[in-house]
Design an enzyme around this catalytic site. Structure first.
Site, mmCIF file in Angstrom:
data_model
loop_
_atom_site.group_PDB
_atom_site.id
_atom_site.type_symbol
_atom_site.label_atom_id
_atom_site.label_comp_id
_atom_site.label_asym_id
_atom_site.label_seq_id
_atom_site.Cartn_x
_atom_site.Cartn_y
_atom_site.Cartn_z
ATOM 1 N N GLY A 7 74.743 -0.108 -18.530
ATOM 2 C CA GLY A 7 74.315 1.096 -19.241
ATOM 3 C C GLY A 7 75.342 1.693 -20.189
ATOM 4 O O GLY A 7 75.322 2.899 -20.435
ATOM 5 N N ASN A 9 75.406 1.211 -23.363
ATOM 6 C CA ASN A 9 74.644 1.685 -24.533
ATOM 7 C C ASN A 9 73.897 2.968 -24.207
ATOM 8 O O ASN A 9 73.795 3.864 -25.058
ATOM 9 C CB ASN A 9 73.670 0.604 -25.018
ATOM 10 C CG ASN A 9 74.381 -0.440 -25.848
ATOM 11 O OD1 ASN A 9 74.771 -0.195 -26.985
ATOM 12 N ND2 ASN A 9 74.588 -1.608 -25.257
ATOM 13 N N ARG A 81 63.721 -7.398 -18.611
ATOM 14 C CA ARG A 81 62.311 -7.754 -18.478
ATOM 15 C C ARG A 81 61.655 -7.784 -19.848
ATOM 16 O O ARG A 81 62.049 -7.034 -20.737
ATOM 17 C CB ARG A 81 61.568 -6.722 -17.626
ATOM 18 C CG ARG A 81 62.060 -6.626 -16.206
ATOM 19 C CD ARG A 81 61.544 -7.771 -15.376
ATOM 20 N NE ARG A 81 61.951 -7.629 -13.981
ATOM 21 C CZ ARG A 81 61.776 -8.584 -13.082
ATOM 22 N NH1 ARG A 81 61.222 -9.742 -13.407
ATOM 23 N NH2 ARG A 81 62.170 -8.397 -11.837
ATOM 24 N N ASN A 97 65.208 -2.482 -29.591
ATOM 25 C CA ASN A 97 66.062 -3.282 -28.719
ATOM 26 C C ASN A 97 67.393 -3.529 -29.427
ATOM 27 O O ASN A 97 67.472 -3.482 -30.662
ATOM 28 C CB ASN A 97 65.385 -4.619 -28.406
ATOM 29 C CG ASN A 97 66.174 -5.449 -27.409
ATOM 30 O OD1 ASN A 97 66.739 -4.933 -26.446
ATOM 31 N ND2 ASN A 97 66.234 -6.753 -27.645
ATOM 32 N N HIS A 99 70.704 -6.369 -29.435
ATOM 33 C CA HIS A 99 71.007 -7.734 -28.984
ATOM 34 C C HIS A 99 72.379 -8.132 -29.534
ATOM 35 O O HIS A 99 72.650 -7.927 -30.723
ATOM 36 C CB HIS A 99 69.918 -8.673 -29.509
ATOM 37 C CG HIS A 99 70.024 -10.060 -28.967
ATOM 38 N ND1 HIS A 99 69.596 -10.391 -27.695
ATOM 39 C CD2 HIS A 99 70.515 -11.195 -29.516
ATOM 40 C CE1 HIS A 99 69.807 -11.679 -27.497
ATOM 41 N NE2 HIS A 99 70.371 -12.198 -28.575
HETATM 42 C C1 GRF Z 1 74.266 -5.306 -24.521
HETATM 43 O O1 GRF Z 1 75.199 -6.228 -25.021
HETATM 44 C C2 GRF Z 1 72.941 -5.433 -25.227
HETATM 45 O O2 GRF Z 1 73.061 -5.818 -26.555
HETATM 46 C C3 GRF Z 1 72.270 -6.528 -24.445
HETATM 47 O O3 GRF Z 1 72.632 -6.297 -23.105
HETATM 48 C C4 GRF Z 1 73.882 -5.597 -23.074
HETATM 49 C C5 GRF Z 1 73.667 -4.348 -22.268
HETATM 50 O O4 GRF Z 1 74.870 -3.679 -22.023
HETATM 51 N N1 GRF Z 1 70.834 -6.515 -24.672
HETATM 52 P P1 GRF Z 1 74.863 -2.221 -21.405
HETATM 53 O O5 GRF Z 1 74.013 -2.259 -20.135
HETATM 54 O O6 GRF Z 1 74.301 -1.272 -22.416
HETATM 55 O O7 GRF Z 1 76.293 -1.937 -21.090
#
Ligand code: GRF
Length: 190
Positions: A7, A9, A81, A97, A99
């Site tokens: 988490g 982000n 998911r 999303n 990535h």
């Molecule tokens: C991030 O690198 C995102 O781009 C990918 O999964 C990771 C999630 O990291 N989809 P976090 O849980 O936000 O630390």
């Protein structure tokens, strides 16, 4: 926000929230992840939506929880998911999303390892609208990150995360301000 893991982000989005957007609910598909602690610490309601065995039922459960919280968009960050079509019908042009690759390169579950395995020199981050295919929808923003010869998946992902934590709040802010328009496969910023 939809999460499954650490988490970071989510944390970046929490830290920028308040003026342009608020986070109405954090949904995780699994219990006891760090992301839930972050939500609780910020006094954001959170819910565990467990996999009921089929994608249609899971998608409906997620959308129902989001509707109950009266949110306007679904923001996925490390959510492990795949949502079904109902999410795109109920939140049209409102599912985002992030990535850690320069899509369309290296979609899927192991983009950072795939980047290193492939020996590419330039990695990066993509923020995009979700469509019916995985890691595929219209691109909102991208930024390149150079790969160092001695990078490990951990060290590269750390630098990618730094970029993510800037790009994602920018994109969500732009969405909240009505600055993003989808034109076919392209996203026009205004
Ligand atoms: C991030 O690198 C995102 O781009 C990918 O999964 C990771 C999630 O990291 N989809 P976090 O849980 O936000 O630390």
């Amino acid at each position: 926000m939809l999460v499954s893991g650490s988490g970071t982000n989510l944390q970046a989005l929490i830290d920028r929230s308040g003026q342009d957007y608020t986070i109405g609910l954090v949904i995780s598909d699994r219990p006891a992840v760090r992301a839930i602690e972050r939500a609780a610490h910020a006094f954001i309601p959170w819910e565990i939506v467990e996999w009921p065995g089929d994608r249609g039922g899971f998608t409906r459960d997620v959308c129902d929880a989001a509707d109950r919280a009266e949110v306007e968009a679904l923001v996925l960050a490390g959510f492990m998911r795949i949502l079904g079509a109902e999410a795109l019908e109920r939140f049209p042009s409102r599912v985002l999303n992030i990535h850690p690759s320069l899509l369309p390169a290296f979609p899927g579950r192991t983009p950072v390892a795939d980047t290193l395995d492939h020996g590419v020199r330039v990695a990066g981050v993509t923020v995009h609208f979700v469509d019916e295919r995985v890691d595929h929808g219209p691109i909102i923003s991208q930024e390149a990150v150079g790969v160092d010869p001695d990078d490990t998946a951990f060290s590269l992902h750390q630098r990618l995360h730094e970029v993510e934590h800037r790009l994602y709040p920018e994109a969500v802010t732009a969405l909240a301000r009505g600055r993003l328009r989808i034109d076919g496969r392209k996203v026009i910023w205004s």
